[in-house]
Design a protein around this motif. Structure first.
Motif, mmCIF file in Angstrom:
data_model
loop_
_atom_site.group_PDB
_atom_site.id
_atom_site.type_symbol
_atom_site.label_atom_id
_atom_site.label_comp_id
_atom_site.label_asym_id
_atom_site.label_seq_id
_atom_site.Cartn_x
_atom_site.Cartn_y
_atom_site.Cartn_z
ATOM 1 N N GLN A 39 50.678 44.528 31.691
ATOM 2 C CA GLN A 39 50.256 43.374 32.484
ATOM 3 C C GLN A 39 50.377 43.699 33.953
ATOM 4 O O GLN A 39 51.484 43.939 34.450
ATOM 5 C CB GLN A 39 51.078 42.138 32.138
ATOM 6 N N ALA A 40 49.247 43.726 34.611
ATOM 7 C CA ALA A 40 49.211 43.960 36.056
ATOM 8 C C ALA A 40 49.315 42.618 36.771
ATOM 9 O O ALA A 40 48.988 41.571 36.194
ATOM 10 C CB ALA A 40 47.912 44.669 36.426
ATOM 11 N N PRO A 41 49.753 42.620 38.012
ATOM 12 C CA PRO A 41 49.882 41.364 38.771
ATOM 13 C C PRO A 41 48.570 40.585 38.797
ATOM 14 O O PRO A 41 47.521 41.148 39.100
ATOM 15 C CB PRO A 41 50.278 41.838 40.164
ATOM 16 N N GLY A 42 48.630 39.316 38.434
ATOM 17 C CA GLY A 42 47.459 38.469 38.465
ATOM 18 C C GLY A 42 46.494 38.661 37.319
ATOM 19 O O GLY A 42 45.413 38.052 37.302
ATOM 20 N N LYS A 86 46.474 56.716 37.035
ATOM 21 C CA LYS A 86 45.666 56.194 38.134
ATOM 22 C C LYS A 86 46.374 54.972 38.727
ATOM 23 O O LYS A 86 47.148 54.309 38.029
ATOM 24 C CB LYS A 86 44.290 55.770 37.616
ATOM 25 N N PRO A 87 46.087 54.639 39.973
ATOM 26 C CA PRO A 87 46.697 53.428 40.556
ATOM 27 C C PRO A 87 46.434 52.178 39.715
ATOM 28 O O PRO A 87 47.300 51.293 39.657
ATOM 29 C CB PRO A 87 46.028 53.343 41.931
ATOM 30 N N GLU A 88 45.299 52.109 39.058
ATOM 31 C CA GLU A 88 44.988 50.938 38.232
ATOM 32 C C GLU A 88 45.809 50.877 36.945
ATOM 33 O O GLU A 88 45.731 49.882 36.215
ATOM 34 C CB GLU A 88 43.489 50.872 37.902
ATOM 35 N N ASP A 89 46.595 51.903 36.668
ATOM 36 C CA ASP A 89 47.525 51.854 35.533
ATOM 37 C C ASP A 89 48.824 51.142 35.906
ATOM 38 O O ASP A 89 49.672 50.911 35.035
ATOM 39 C CB ASP A 89 47.855 53.267 35.042
ATOM 40 N N THR A 90 48.980 50.814 37.167
ATOM 41 C CA THR A 90 50.178 50.115 37.618
ATOM 42 C C THR A 90 50.302 48.770 36.914
ATOM 43 O O THR A 90 49.372 47.955 36.937
ATOM 44 C CB THR A 90 50.133 49.904 39.136
ATOM 45 N N ALA A 91 51.434 48.555 36.263
ATOM 46 C CA ALA A 91 51.652 47.336 35.492
ATOM 47 C C ALA A 91 53.060 47.349 34.919
ATOM 48 O O ALA A 91 53.757 48.372 34.979
ATOM 49 C CB ALA A 91 50.644 47.248 34.331
#
Length: 115
Positions: A39-42, A86-91
């Protein structure tokens, strides 16, 4: 009482790797579909990867070819190997044990990928 305890999160640069572990207490591990959600922010929580008791796996399209999931039934542990992050894996990554009628969740572990 079933408990799932995640470990292995942290901060990594883009292109790097991390391995998450989830240790399960109780006797359900061998019959549960084990999964890693994130779950990423938002954003809503989404399935990243799952593995059946027999070892069949399922991955979100966004992680295919980069993440692998495995389980060690002797150790009641499921792993998520994450490569080429990747940065979009941040969660926050959550371990899940799915017994169809009942689902158990861990508390989550933060994964942050810097660009």
């Amino acid at each position: 009482q079933v408990q799932l305890v995640e470990s292995g999160g942290g901060l990594v640069q883009a292109g790097g790797s991390l391995r998450l572990s989830c240790a399960a207490s109780g006797s359900i591990f061998r019959v549960a579909v084990m999964g890693w959600y994130r779950q990423a922010p938002g954003k809503q929580r989404e399935l990243a990867a799952a593995i059946t008791p027999g070892g069949s796996t399922n991955f979100a399209d966004s992680v295919k070819g980069r993440f692998t999931i495995s389980r060690d039934n002797a150790k009641n542990t499921v792993y998520l190997q994450m490569n080429s992050l990747k940065p979009e894996d941040t969660a926050v990554y959550y371990c899940n044990a799915d017994l169809i009628r009942t689902k158990y969740w861990g508390r989550g572990t933060q994964v942050t990928v810097s660009s």
